[in-house]
Design a protein around this motif. Structure first.
Motif, PDB file in Angstrom:
ATOM      1  N   THR A  65      26.531 -30.975 -16.444  1.00 57.13           N
ATOM      2  CA  THR A  65      25.349 -30.149 -15.627  1.00 57.13           C
ATOM      3  C   THR A  65      25.651 -29.374 -14.641  1.00 57.13           C
ATOM      4  OG1 THR A  65      25.031 -31.842 -14.070  1.00 57.13           O
ATOM      5  CG2 THR A  65      23.808 -32.169 -16.305  1.00 57.13           C
ATOM      6  N   TYR A 142      20.651 -25.988 -11.135  1.00 61.21           N
ATOM      7  CA  TYR A 142      21.693 -26.457 -12.148  1.00 61.21           C
ATOM      8  C   TYR A 142      21.217 -27.277 -13.461  1.00 61.21           C
ATOM      9  CZ  TYR A 142      25.301 -24.176  -9.428  1.00 61.21           C
ATOM     10  OH  TYR A 142      26.196 -23.469  -8.864  1.00 61.21           O
ATOM     11  N   ARG A 145      18.552 -24.302 -17.434  1.00 58.74           N
ATOM     12  CA  ARG A 145      19.270 -23.113 -17.937  1.00 58.74           C
ATOM     13  C   ARG A 145      18.483 -22.012 -17.752  1.00 58.74           C
ATOM     14  NH1 ARG A 145      23.861 -23.778 -20.703  1.00 58.74           N
ATOM     15  NH2 ARG A 145      24.707 -25.747 -21.014  1.00 58.74           N
TER      16      ARG A 145
END
Length: 228
Positions: A65, A142, A145
């Motif tokens: 991630t 983060y 997306r």
């Protein structure tokens, strides 16, 4: 042969294309702004393609991630140093020569470099996941997306727009931005959306810089404690 095979990794080939596109783009940035904008933005889009290729063809270590762990040092250079740092830095330097005060763009350049380089060292020093961050905005950035993509694209689009709408070599930044926003047009809407995403990205950069610095300091303290 082993060395040649690494050079011919698909993500690395995409990196070569990005470098070539940017070289051509910056060579015509003042003589043909439209061509520059198209080439620059396309090279920016290729930054997402190399990561996809790395995962698709198993030329990437793993996906987390936080970042994509690069399977080769060359891929690391293209993904984290050239495409995210050098190309944007060059555009910011050009804008600093067009707009006043130029310190605005030079400050953005410094912030971008500081936050991403500290983040790079944070990755080397610790594998702590961003989910452990106390900042919900940092985790959202983060962890989503689409949100990350919007913020990153907004920055590049904003800088391209500023280059396109500049008429002189000594434009006042605030006057140009306010005048463009006051015009009811698709460009003004795109500019407004870009400024919003750009603003979030700068906040993220500050949070990232502070978070990465804290992790690096803790890593150094742990190393000191482990010494006999």
């Amino acid at each position: 042969m082993a060395t040649l095979s690494v050079y011919l990794y698909i993500p690395n080939i995409v990196g070569y294309i990005i470098v070539l596109l940017n070289c051509i783009a910056f060579s015509v940035c003042f003589s043909n702004k439209t061509l520059f904008s198209l080439l620059y933005f396309f090279s920016f889009c290729c930054d997402a393609v190399d990561g996809w290729c790395a995962r698709k063809f198993n030329q990437d270590c793993e996906t987390s991630t936080t970042v994509y762990c690069c399977s080769t040092t060359l891929f690391f250079f293209f993904r984290y140093i050239y495409t995210r740092e050098v190309s944007t830095a060059c555009l910011l330097v050009i804008l600093s020569q067009i707009y006043r005060p130029s310190l605005v763009f030079l400050s953005l350049l410094a912030l971008d470099f500081a936050s991403h380089w500290l983040q790079m060292y944070r990755i080397i020093a610790s594998h702590k996941d961003v989910k452990d961050s106390t900042s919900w905005l940092f985790r959202l950035y983060y962890g989503n997306r689409m949100f990350m993509g919007y913020c990153c694209v907004s920055c590049e689009v904003l800088y391209i727009i500023l280059l396109l709408i500049a008429k002189n070599q000594t434009e006042n930044l605030m006057n140009v931005v306010v005048k463009s926003l006051m015009q009811i047009s698709p460009l003004s809407l795109l500019l407004a959306l870009s400024i919003f995403g750009w603003s979030i990205k700068q906040i993220i950069n500050v949070i990232q810089m502070k978070t990465a610095a804290d992790v690096c300091v803790l890593y150094d303290i742990e190393k000191q404690h482990k010494k006999p």
